[in-house]
Design an enzyme around this catalytic site. Structure first.
Site, PDB file in Angstrom:
ATOM      1  CG  ASP A 182      -0.440  -0.670   2.400  1.00 34.54           C
ATOM      2  OD1 ASP A 182       0.697  -1.155   2.370  1.00 34.54           O
ATOM      3  OD2 ASP A 182      -1.149  -0.710   3.420  1.00 34.54           O
ATOM      4  CG  ASN A 208      -9.902  -4.161  -3.057  1.00 38.76           C
ATOM      5  OD1 ASN A 208     -10.991  -3.756  -2.704  1.00 38.76           O
ATOM      6  ND2 ASN A 208      -9.703  -4.753  -4.222  1.00 38.76           N
ATOM      7  N   GLY A 231       3.728  -2.042  23.792  1.00 38.75           N
ATOM      8  CA  GLY A 231       2.400  -1.465  24.047  1.00 38.75           C
ATOM      9  C   GLY A 231       2.389  -0.195  24.884  1.00 38.75           C
ATOM     10  CG  PHE A 274       5.464  -7.635  18.717  1.00 35.33           C
ATOM     11  CD1 PHE A 274       6.572  -7.915  19.511  1.00 35.33           C
ATOM     12  CD2 PHE A 274       5.672  -7.368  17.367  1.00 35.33           C
ATOM     13  CE1 PHE A 274       7.861  -7.944  18.961  1.00 35.33           C
ATOM     14  CE2 PHE A 274       6.959  -7.388  16.818  1.00 35.33           C
ATOM     15  CZ  PHE A 274       8.054  -7.679  17.624  1.00 35.33           C
TER      16      PHE A 274
HETATM   17  N1  MGD Z   1      -3.907 -10.684  13.085  1.00 29.71           N
HETATM   18  C1  MGD Z   1      -3.403  -9.661  12.427  1.00 29.71           C
HETATM   19  N2  MGD Z   1      -4.194  -8.913  11.662  1.00 29.71           N
HETATM   20  C2  MGD Z   1      -3.696  -7.906  10.923  1.00 29.71           C
HETATM   21  C3  MGD Z   1      -2.327  -7.559  10.981  1.00 29.71           C
HETATM   22  C4  MGD Z   1      -1.493  -8.346  11.834  1.00 29.71           C
HETATM   23  O1  MGD Z   1      -0.274  -8.115  11.974  1.00 29.71           O
HETATM   24  N3  MGD Z   1      -2.052  -9.387  12.522  1.00 29.71           N
HETATM   25  N4  MGD Z   1      -1.860  -6.528  10.217  1.00 29.71           N
HETATM   26  C5  MGD Z   1      -2.800  -5.538   9.739  1.00 29.71           C
HETATM   27  C6  MGD Z   1      -2.278  -4.735   8.635  1.00 29.71           C
HETATM   28  S1  MGD Z   1      -0.927  -3.779   8.960  1.00 29.71           S
HETATM   29  C7  MGD Z   1      -2.845  -4.702   7.401  1.00 29.71           C
HETATM   30  S2  MGD Z   1      -2.225  -3.632   6.234  1.00 29.71           S
HETATM   31  C8  MGD Z   1      -4.009  -5.554   7.049  1.00 29.71           C
HETATM   32  C9  MGD Z   1      -3.941  -6.122   5.658  1.00 29.71           C
HETATM   33  O2  MGD Z   1      -4.913  -7.105   5.480  1.00 29.71           O
HETATM   34  P1  MGD Z   1      -5.425  -7.432   4.026  1.00 29.71           P
HETATM   35  O3  MGD Z   1      -5.842  -6.142   3.480  1.00 29.71           O
HETATM   36  O4  MGD Z   1      -6.407  -8.511   4.047  1.00 29.71           O
HETATM   37  O5  MGD Z   1      -4.074  -7.851   3.281  1.00 29.71           O
HETATM   38  P2  MGD Z   1      -3.508  -9.162   2.647  1.00 29.71           P
HETATM   39  O6  MGD Z   1      -3.218 -10.178   3.656  1.00 29.71           O
HETATM   40  O7  MGD Z   1      -2.405  -8.684   1.794  1.00 29.71           O
HETATM   41  O8  MGD Z   1      -4.678  -9.729   1.742  1.00 29.71           O
HETATM   42  C10 MGD Z   1      -4.969  -9.137   0.541  1.00 29.71           C
HETATM   43  C11 MGD Z   1      -5.573 -10.169  -0.409  1.00 29.71           C
HETATM   44  O9  MGD Z   1      -5.873  -9.495  -1.633  1.00 29.71           O
HETATM   45  C12 MGD Z   1      -5.502 -10.285  -2.734  1.00 29.71           C
HETATM   46  N5  MGD Z   1      -5.199  -9.349  -3.816  1.00 29.71           N
HETATM   47  C13 MGD Z   1      -4.013  -8.777  -4.130  1.00 29.71           C
HETATM   48  N6  MGD Z   1      -4.145  -7.952  -5.180  1.00 29.71           N
HETATM   49  C14 MGD Z   1      -5.458  -7.998  -5.541  1.00 29.71           C
HETATM   50  C15 MGD Z   1      -6.228  -7.332  -6.560  1.00 29.71           C
HETATM   51  O10 MGD Z   1      -5.708  -6.560  -7.343  1.00 29.71           O
HETATM   52  N7  MGD Z   1      -7.571  -7.591  -6.576  1.00 29.71           N
HETATM   53  C16 MGD Z   1      -8.174  -8.439  -5.687  1.00 29.71           C
HETATM   54  N8  MGD Z   1      -9.493  -8.587  -5.739  1.00 29.71           N
HETATM   55  N9  MGD Z   1      -7.452  -9.114  -4.752  1.00 29.71           N
HETATM   56  C17 MGD Z   1      -6.134  -8.880  -4.670  1.00 29.71           C
HETATM   57  C18 MGD Z   1      -4.317 -11.079  -2.271  1.00 29.71           C
HETATM   58  O11 MGD Z   1      -4.261 -12.298  -2.995  1.00 29.71           O
HETATM   59  C19 MGD Z   1      -4.591 -11.270  -0.778  1.00 29.71           C
HETATM   60  O12 MGD Z   1      -5.191 -12.498  -0.514  1.00 29.71           O
HETATM   61  O13 MGD Z   1      -4.072  -6.600   7.999  1.00 29.71           O
HETATM   62  C20 MGD Z   1      -4.136  -6.118   9.320  1.00 29.71           C
HETATM   63  N10 MGD Z   1      -4.535  -7.217  10.146  1.00 29.71           N
HETATM   64  N1  MGD Z   2       8.229  -6.770   2.839  1.00 33.02           N
HETATM   65  C1  MGD Z   2       7.124  -6.312   3.421  1.00 33.02           C
HETATM   66  N2  MGD Z   2       6.963  -4.990   3.590  1.00 33.02           N
HETATM   67  C2  MGD Z   2       5.831  -4.519   4.171  1.00 33.02           C
HETATM   68  C3  MGD Z   2       4.776  -5.378   4.564  1.00 33.02           C
HETATM   69  C4  MGD Z   2       4.977  -6.768   4.376  1.00 33.02           C
HETATM   70  O1  MGD Z   2       4.124  -7.601   4.748  1.00 33.02           O
HETATM   71  N3  MGD Z   2       6.161  -7.203   3.829  1.00 33.02           N
HETATM   72  N4  MGD Z   2       3.626  -4.865   5.121  1.00 33.02           N
HETATM   73  C5  MGD Z   2       3.373  -3.441   4.945  1.00 33.02           C
HETATM   74  C6  MGD Z   2       2.376  -2.991   5.936  1.00 33.02           C
HETATM   75  S1  MGD Z   2       0.735  -3.157   5.547  1.00 33.02           S
HETATM   76  C7  MGD Z   2       2.730  -2.406   7.082  1.00 33.02           C
HETATM   77  S2  MGD Z   2       1.536  -1.864   8.143  1.00 33.02           S
HETATM   78  C8  MGD Z   2       4.126  -2.156   7.397  1.00 33.02           C
HETATM   79  C9  MGD Z   2       4.506  -2.586   8.787  1.00 33.02           C
HETATM   80  O2  MGD Z   2       5.864  -2.313   8.959  1.00 33.02           O
HETATM   81  P1  MGD Z   2       6.395  -1.629  10.248  1.00 33.02           P
HETATM   82  O3  MGD Z   2       5.657  -0.377  10.514  1.00 33.02           O
HETATM   83  O4  MGD Z   2       7.838  -1.458  10.160  1.00 33.02           O
HETATM   84  O5  MGD Z   2       5.945  -2.683  11.324  1.00 33.02           O
HETATM   85  P2  MGD Z   2       6.581  -4.057  11.790  1.00 33.02           P
HETATM   86  O6  MGD Z   2       7.672  -4.507  10.867  1.00 33.02           O
HETATM   87  O7  MGD Z   2       5.478  -4.977  12.063  1.00 33.02           O
HETATM   88  O8  MGD Z   2       7.206  -3.685  13.206  1.00 33.02           O
HETATM   89  C10 MGD Z   2       8.049  -2.567  13.329  1.00 33.02           C
HETATM   90  C11 MGD Z   2       8.655  -2.550  14.671  1.00 33.02           C
HETATM   91  O9  MGD Z   2       7.690  -2.384  15.711  1.00 33.02           O
HETATM   92  C12 MGD Z   2       8.255  -2.919  16.881  1.00 33.02           C
HETATM   93  N5  MGD Z   2       7.221  -3.033  17.910  1.00 33.02           N
HETATM   94  C13 MGD Z   2       6.446  -4.082  18.230  1.00 33.02           C
HETATM   95  N6  MGD Z   2       5.584  -3.753  19.216  1.00 33.02           N
HETATM   96  C14 MGD Z   2       5.812  -2.451  19.531  1.00 33.02           C
HETATM   97  C15 MGD Z   2       5.241  -1.524  20.463  1.00 33.02           C
HETATM   98  O10 MGD Z   2       4.315  -1.825  21.213  1.00 33.02           O
HETATM   99  N7  MGD Z   2       5.742  -0.253  20.461  1.00 33.02           N
HETATM  100  C16 MGD Z   2       6.758   0.136  19.643  1.00 33.02           C
HETATM  101  N8  MGD Z   2       7.178   1.389  19.725  1.00 33.02           N
HETATM  102  N9  MGD Z   2       7.333  -0.735  18.782  1.00 33.02           N
HETATM  103  C17 MGD Z   2       6.842  -1.985  18.697  1.00 33.02           C
HETATM  104  C18 MGD Z   2       8.888  -4.204  16.395  1.00 33.02           C
HETATM  105  O11 MGD Z   2       9.914  -4.606  17.259  1.00 33.02           O
HETATM  106  C19 MGD Z   2       9.418  -3.813  15.025  1.00 33.02           C
HETATM  107  O12 MGD Z   2      10.775  -3.511  15.019  1.00 33.02           O
HETATM  108  O13 MGD Z   2       5.007  -2.806   6.506  1.00 33.02           O
HETATM  109  C20 MGD Z   2       4.636  -2.659   5.147  1.00 33.02           C
HETATM  110  N10 MGD Z   2       5.710  -3.166   4.361  1.00 33.02           N
HETATM  111 MO    MO Z   3      -0.516  -2.339   7.218  1.00 31.59          MO
END
Ligand code: MGD
Ligand code: MGD
Ligand code: MO
Ligand code: SF4
Length: 761
Positions: free
Chosen positions: A37, A134, A239, A617
């Site tokens: 994103d 999305n 946290g 976490f």
């Molecule tokens: N338990 C738990 N929940 C979390 C998190 C966590 O750390 N733990 N992290 C949170 C965070 S930071 C985020 S960003 C969210 C993300 O949560 P989601 O938004 O659900 O992200 P993804 O797991 O990437 O799932 C996206 C799905 O979209 C599909 N997809 C990819 N491109 C396209 C497209 O162009 N069209 C369509 N229709 N489908 C597509 C992929 O195959 C994939 O299955 O989850 C959050 N929820």
């Molecule tokens: N390659 C790759 N890149 C990604 C993603 C991916 O799935 N793969 N996901 C994307 C998405 S949707 C997101 S949201 C980002 C997430 O990416 P980031 O924002 O960097 O998040 P994380 O890597 O989950 O964790 C970052 C840090 O948070 C620390 N942390 C854990 N708990 C706490 C807390 O309570 N307080 C503080 N201060 N720190 C804490 C962890 O030790 C870790 O070093 O990455 C994005 N980029």
């Molecule tokens: Mo995210």
């Protein structure tokens, strides 16, 4: 060269550039990667109608912004696991048996069944869940159709990532600001840890800012790569970010390091804030955070005096039980230090006036007050629901020209846990149809088993997906989705920045894959509301959105990578802020009217149960995957073959854990299988659980869900009230009590064997 920040107008003017000559035999397209994103501009190389390579953009604004997930996109989307035809469930839900059907038949049946559900239970019985990216590529059309049909029950991954940050920022100054990384002197990362292959542009901006002399402050319980590069690293307790910021405010207010003129002229509630902050002397904050008082004070002074500074967006405070206070505290720090809407600080951008923005496309005004009031969760956890955001309608119209501003699409959502509980039959009313688009809902929120129950309790479940995810396995229809290589995109800055960017379509979608635009258009017709999505094609729709500029999409995409509104700072001098008082609300009148504490606070963790002495976490993203995706790509799986729990050498020693050993991480909700990885960057007592593990090669359907029931973190994430943020109702994923169970050698051996244990719910 690290990427310049596209906020700076000079950078935009300088961005006249020449494109690299295409390699022989290929044509090139300018695209935006929507694999994650952060949306990097890239170049695709096309040969014989297929994308054969993705490389970084030639535009100096975006150059160098590419990661391995972007590069692997052609392989990802050409994977044999890709769903190419609409699939209809045959047999029991989740039995893994499908038949191929046509789009026409599928949509006709979905329309008929959805109409019947609405006729029986009301439109609010239809709910939709989408994802980060999305949410940005459906252009608000999903909300638009739901608003016309009458359902307020929409949720998204943005509820735990960025969307909720945006919604909560409004309580303080009416919009969500964007950091001016190019000109800043100090950056604060609260946990957030951008790396070369994760948030690549952000990583580049931070490195560039540091090269320009900016200071870096990092709060993180773990010694992350950002912590290693920081001027100050605060290794706080998991946290405890809100407590840390209360400590910073104590220092900044006591030592009078804030911007007195701004506080005097432009804020309300400073005296009350001061009283609240007095409840957090540094000794108390040191206890709550586990950090030395001197270091806390040093960081606070650096932030307040070495500015203009940025507190970068962080998902970490989006997923804590003190999320609302933590996000508010970030807003309050920015405000009282005078960093809001100034160069080098954080910029309130507003809408781009040249296009029809997505908040307008959503047409929230057509959903009646009666239906809005039914939005699930708005009674208990209203902050980002219609009810919670209601007070900003008038002020937003006055300052930003439009009543509804759906910043990062996070401002009128249903809290996910309230939705899933209603879907599972816990009330207050039946929800019987569930659609998810580009979202893996069972794995992407808290309490996976409850979400599975919720889905099993539906009369109609529809997925729009590229792959047979564990969630899609529970659908009645799985409709094949196109990818970002296969459609054009006009991106309007997530409804948050005024930047408009363009992405060319690089190739035709394979098989019968269709876009989200087409999905909503077909569904609108099937619901007898074709007038809601009247445009013939997505290009036609973009033409409409560009009318004010007087160009067609074809002309715009051919000539424009990025279209800006000239940045203006301190606009509040003319308009005030888009809050009820027109000022920065340090004490929030809107939160007070909703019955919450109008001042930020820190709610301590519930007492520890000796059964679960460790804390976990979810996070530290893997380079090769995006969230729950990408596990089917061989090259990526080789990098991360199995899920890993990080523990400190001290914890490993105490629990007699060996590197690479399979263990169970367990809590009251569930247990998951995972390998031990001993990391000296981890503090004692903390366990890192990776997000989103399943294995596409494992058995599908109920009882297995391709390994999701064995590995997924969402099973350990709690959604009981103690673990929800009070105001938003989002779950606490940063500090959940757990324990590690040793498993026997015999069980260990079966880990690599394909034979699978069946899991019961
Ligand atoms: N338990 C738990 N929940 C979390 C998190 C966590 O750390 N733990 N992290 C949170 C965070 S930071 C985020 S960003 C969210 C993300 O949560 P989601 O938004 O659900 O992200 P993804 O797991 O990437 O799932 C996206 C799905 O979209 C599909 N997809 C990819 N491109 C396209 C497209 O162009 N069209 C369509 N229709 N489908 C597509 C992929 O195959 C994939 O299955 O989850 C959050 N929820
Ligand atoms: N390659 C790759 N890149 C990604 C993603 C991916 O799935 N793969 N996901 C994307 C998405 S949707 C997101 S949201 C980002 C997430 O990416 P980031 O924002 O960097 O998040 P994380 O890597 O989950 O964790 C970052 C840090 O948070 C620390 N942390 C854990 N708990 C706490 C807390 O309570 N307080 C503080 N201060 N720190 C804490 C962890 O030790 C870790 O070093 O990455 C994005 N980029
Ligand atoms: Mo995210
Ligand atoms: S960081 Fe990687 S996956 Fe995300 S948009 Fe950029 S290239 Fe694509």
């Amino acid at each position: 060269m690290p990427a310049p920040n596209p906020i700076d107008p000079q950078q935009v003017v300088d961005a006249k550039y020449s494109e690299r000559k295409p390699r022989p035999g290929v044509t090139t397209k300018r695209a935006i990667c929507a694999t994650c994103d952060i949306a990097c501009s890239v170049v695709t190389e096309v040969k014989d109608g297929r994308v054969v390579r993705v490389r970084s953009s030639d535009n100096p604004i975006f150059r160098d912004n590419i990661c391995m997930k972007g590069i692997v996109a052609p392989k990802n989307f050409a994977n044999p696991n890709r769903i190419l035809k609409p699939l209809k469930r045959v047999g029991e839900r989740g039995s893994g048996q499908w038949e191929e059907v046509s789009w026409d038949d599928a949509i006709a049946d979905i329309g008929t069944r959805l109409k019947a559900i609405i006729a029986e239970h009301g439109p609010e019985a239809w709910s939709v869940s989408t994802s980060q990216w999305n949410t940005a590529t459906d252009h608000g059309l999903g909300r638009r159709l739901m608003n016309h049909v009458g359902s307020p029950n929409w949720t998204s991954g943005v509820a735990l990532c960025a969307g909720n940050t945006a919604a909560i920022n409004r309580f303080t100054y009416g919009w969500y600001p964007m950091g001016d990384f190019q000109n800043t002197k100090c950056i604060v990362l609260m946990g957030h840890n951008p790396r070369r292959h994760s948030w690549t542009p952000m990583y580049n901006w931070i490195r560039q800012a540091q090269a320009n002399g900016a200071k870096l402050i990092v709060t993180d319980p773990r010694r992350s790569s950002s912590a290693e590069r920081a001027d100050i690293w605060l290794p706080l307790k998991v946290g405890s970010d809100a407590a840390m910021m209360l400590g910073w405010l104590k220092v900044i207010i006591d030592e009078e390091l804030y911007d007195k003129a701004f506080v005097e002229d432009w804020t309300v509630g400073f005296e009350e804030l001061k009283q609240r902050v007095n409840e957090y002397p540094l000794e108390r904050v040191a206890k709550l955070t586990g950090c030395e008082p001197d270091m806390i004070a040093k960081a606070a002074r650096m932030y307040a005096t070495q500015g203009p500074a940025i507190i970068a967006w962080t998902p970490i405070t989006d997923m804590q039980r003190n999320s609302t206070s933590a996000i508010r505290l970030q807003s309050i720090l920015r405000s009282i230090c005078g960093y809001v809407d100034v160069p080098g600080g954080e910029h309130l951008q507003g809408f781009n006036p040249d296009i029809v923005n997505e908040s307008a496309i959503e047409m929230h005004e057509v959903l009646s007050d009666e239906q809005k009031a039914k939005q699930l969760g708005s009674d208990k956890h209203p902050a980002f629901t219609y009810r919670g955001q209601e007070r900003f309608r008038g002020p937003t119209k006055k300052v930003w020209g439009q009543e509804y501003a759906n910043l990062v699409m996070g401002c009128h959502m249903t809290p996910p846990s309230s939705l899933f509980r209603a879907m599972a039959g816990e009330g207050p009313y039946p929800v019987k149809a569930f659609f998810f688009l580009g979202n893996n809902p069972i794995m992407s929120y808290a309490n996976m088993k409850l979400i599975i129950k919720a889905i099993m309790n539906q009369d109609l479940v529809v997925a729009h997906e590229q792959f047979m995810t564990p969630s899609a396995q529970l659908a009645d229809y799985v409709l094949p989705a196109d990818s970002w290589l296969e459609r054009p995109w006009m991106m309007d800055g997530f409804g948050w920045t005024s930047t408009v960017r363009t992405s060319e379509k690089s190739m035709e979608p394979p098989g019968e894959c269709r876009s989200t635009f087409e999905f909503w258009k077909l569904l609108a017709s099937a619901l007898d509301r074709p007038e809601v999505v009247p445009w013939e094609s997505i290009e036609d729709f973009y033409d409409y959105r560009l009318e004010k500029l007087g160009v067609t999409w074809e002309e715009f995409v051919a000539t424009t990578d990025v279209h800006f509104k000239t940045p203006e700072f301190r606009k509040y001098l003319k308009t005030g802020f888009a809050t009820p008082s027109g000022k920065v609300e340090l004490k929030s009148s809107a939160l007070e009217e909703l019955g919450f504490d109008p001042l930020p606070y820190f709610r301590e963790d519930p007492p520890t149960d000796p059964e679960y002495p460790l804390k976990l976490f979810t996070g530290v993203r893997e380079d090769g995957f995006f969230q729950t995706g990408h596990r089917h790509i061989e090259e990526m799986r080789k990098r991360h073959p199995e899920p890993e729990a990080f523990v400190s050498p001290g914890t490993a020693k105490e629990l007699k854990l060996e590197e690479g050993e399979w263990v169970e991480v367990a809590n009251e909700l569930a247990k998951i299988s995972i390998r031990v990885a001993i990391k000296d960057a981890m503090p004692d007592g903390l366990v890192r659980i990776p997000h989103g593990w399943w294995k596409p090669e494992m058995k599908q359907g109920v009882g297995h869900l391709s390994g999701a029931l064995k590995y997924a973190d969402a099973q350990l994430c709690r959604d009981d009230e103690d673990f929800l943020d009070l105001e938003q109702g989002i779950p606490h994923l940063k500090g959940v009590p757990c324990r590690i169970n040793k498993v026997s050698q015999d069980e260990l051996k079966t880990e690599t064997v394909v034979e699978e244990v069946e899991y019961t719910l």
